[in-house]
Design a protein around this motif. Structure first.
Motif, PDB file in Angstrom:
ATOM      1  N   ARG A   1      -4.833  10.540 -14.913  1.00 38.85           N
ATOM      2  CA  ARG A   1      -3.629   9.760 -15.177  1.00 38.85           C
ATOM      3  C   ARG A   1      -3.600   8.489 -14.329  1.00 38.85           C
ATOM      4  N   LEU A   2      -3.958   8.615 -13.042  1.00 41.66           N
ATOM      5  CA  LEU A   2      -3.930   7.460 -12.152  1.00 41.66           C
ATOM      6  C   LEU A   2      -4.973   6.422 -12.554  1.00 41.66           C
ATOM      7  N   TYR A   3      -6.205   6.873 -12.806  1.00 37.50           N
ATOM      8  CA  TYR A   3      -7.252   5.925 -13.189  1.00 37.50           C
ATOM      9  C   TYR A   3      -6.934   5.271 -14.531  1.00 37.50           C
ATOM     10  N   ALA A   4      -6.377   6.028 -15.460  1.00 37.31           N
ATOM     11  CA  ALA A   4      -6.010   5.455 -16.755  1.00 37.31           C
ATOM     12  C   ALA A   4      -4.919   4.401 -16.599  1.00 37.31           C
ATOM     13  N   GLN A   5      -3.937   4.669 -15.741  1.00 31.60           N
ATOM     14  CA  GLN A   5      -2.899   3.674 -15.484  1.00 31.60           C
ATOM     15  C   GLN A   5      -3.485   2.428 -14.828  1.00 31.60           C
TER      16      GLN A   5
ATOM     17  N   GLY B   1      -3.648  -1.645 -15.915  1.00 33.47           N
ATOM     18  CA  GLY B   1      -2.963  -2.583 -15.035  1.00 33.47           C
ATOM     19  C   GLY B   1      -1.595  -2.131 -14.606  1.00 33.47           C
ATOM     20  N   GLU B   2      -1.301  -0.833 -14.767  1.00 35.40           N
ATOM     21  CA  GLU B   2       0.022  -0.298 -14.447  1.00 35.40           C
ATOM     22  C   GLU B   2       0.089   0.332 -13.061  1.00 35.40           C
TER      23      GLU B   2
ATOM     24  N   MET C   1       0.819  -1.208   0.000  1.00 30.73           N
ATOM     25  CA  MET C   1       0.000   0.000   0.000  1.00 30.73           C
ATOM     26  C   MET C   1       0.858   1.266   0.000  1.00 30.73           C
ATOM     27  N   ALA C   2       2.021   1.200   0.699  1.00 30.15           N
ATOM     28  CA  ALA C   2       2.900   2.371   0.738  1.00 30.15           C
ATOM     29  C   ALA C   2       3.370   2.750  -0.651  1.00 30.15           C
ATOM     30  N   ASP C   3       3.747   1.732  -1.462  1.00 33.26           N
ATOM     31  CA  ASP C   3       4.206   2.014  -2.821  1.00 33.26           C
ATOM     32  C   ASP C   3       3.084   2.590  -3.668  1.00 33.26           C
ATOM     33  N   ILE C   4       1.865   2.084  -3.484  1.00 31.46           N
ATOM     34  CA  ILE C   4       0.708   2.573  -4.226  1.00 31.46           C
ATOM     35  C   ILE C   4       0.458   4.040  -3.894  1.00 31.46           C
ATOM     36  N   GLU C   5       0.507   4.378  -2.619  1.00 27.55           N
ATOM     37  CA  GLU C   5       0.275   5.758  -2.204  1.00 27.55           C
ATOM     38  C   GLU C   5       1.408   6.671  -2.664  1.00 27.55           C
ATOM     39  N   GLU C   6       2.632   6.173  -2.636  1.00 23.64           N
ATOM     40  CA  GLU C   6       3.769   6.986  -3.077  1.00 23.64           C
ATOM     41  C   GLU C   6       3.660   7.295  -4.575  1.00 23.64           C
ATOM     42  N   HIS C   7       3.192   6.337  -5.354  1.00 22.87           N
ATOM     43  CA  HIS C   7       3.007   6.580  -6.782  1.00 22.87           C
ATOM     44  C   HIS C   7       1.966   7.666  -7.009  1.00 22.87           C
ATOM     45  N   ALA C   8       0.856   7.609  -6.253  1.00 23.82           N
ATOM     46  CA  ALA C   8      -0.174   8.652  -6.382  1.00 23.82           C
ATOM     47  C   ALA C   8       0.392  10.013  -6.018  1.00 23.82           C
TER      48      ALA C   8
END
Length: 225
Positions: A27-31, A35-36, A1-8
């Protein structure tokens, strides 16, 4: 989850650096669609604090609006309670995703920007739900976003705000959790505080969330400033 939040957070920082504070949502929803990436706040179910608050609620004959609806779980909950429900998100991919997740839904989904809301929505809703959207915007935009949310509420209507609570010290967002003063600032233009709760998360009591209920006077003008 930390990596997911850091990407956002990285996407948000890039958008803010180009003076496009809401562009990172698409951009986030499109990624995520490709599946990215993953959407940190998507739990595949209505927010727990909304589900608890709305238990036993009946919406027949009344209109509801969900601000920043994402994939639509909160909006579908309100529709299941009988509300004629509208929902919008700034991300077209999120709105398309909501329609795919809930084929045949009675919810009217639309693409719209909270910072530039359609004028016909002003004063139109008996129930407005703002869950985690304002806190995704930086402090410089917070006042305008709160004012926009406030305008949706009809005379005699209710606004429910759900947000993370800000603790001491600086915050590296998004999200940028709300202080109590920011939560209280929803109460203007004949919109009054009914209840503000600070609720610790079951999984981690050090994490606190606001659940705040506001009500507008029956005599309030349907178009507020």
């Amino acid at each position: 989850m930390a990596d997911i939040e850091e990407h956002a957070r990285r996407l948000a920082a890039e958008s803010l650096s180009t003076d496009d504070p809401t562009g990172w949502f698409e951009r986030l929803y499109a990624q995520a669609e490709r599946g990215e990436a993953a959407v940190p706040w998507d739990r595949g179910a209505p927010h727990q604090l909304l589900a608890e608050w709305s238990a036993g609620l009946r919406g027949e004959g009344r209109r509801a609006l969900v601000v920043g609806c994402g994939y639509g779980a909160d909006a579908e909950l309100l529709a299941s309670l009988g509300f004629r429900t509208d929902a919008f998100d700034v991300s077209a991919t999120a709105v398309d995703g909501a329609r795919l997740r809930f084929p045949g839904s009675r919810v009217r989904y639309a693409v719209a920007d909270l910072l530039e809301p359609p004028g016909e929505r002003a004063g139109a809703y008996d129930l407005v739900v703002e869950s985690l959207t304002v806190q995704s915007l930086p402090d410089t935009l917070r006042g305008g976003a709160i004012a926009a949310v406030r305008r949706f509420v009809a005379p005699g209507g209710t606004l429910l705000v759900i947000a993370s609570a800000r603790g001491e010290g600086p915050v590296e967002g998004p999200p940028w959790p709300l202080t109590r003063a920011e939560v209280e600032s929803f109460a203007r233009d004949d919109l009054h505080v009914a209840r503000i709760e600070a609720i610790p998360a079951e999984s981690d009591p050090s994490v606190v969330r606001w659940r705040a209920e506001f009500r507008r006077s029956d005599q309030a003008a349907s178009s507020t400033s």
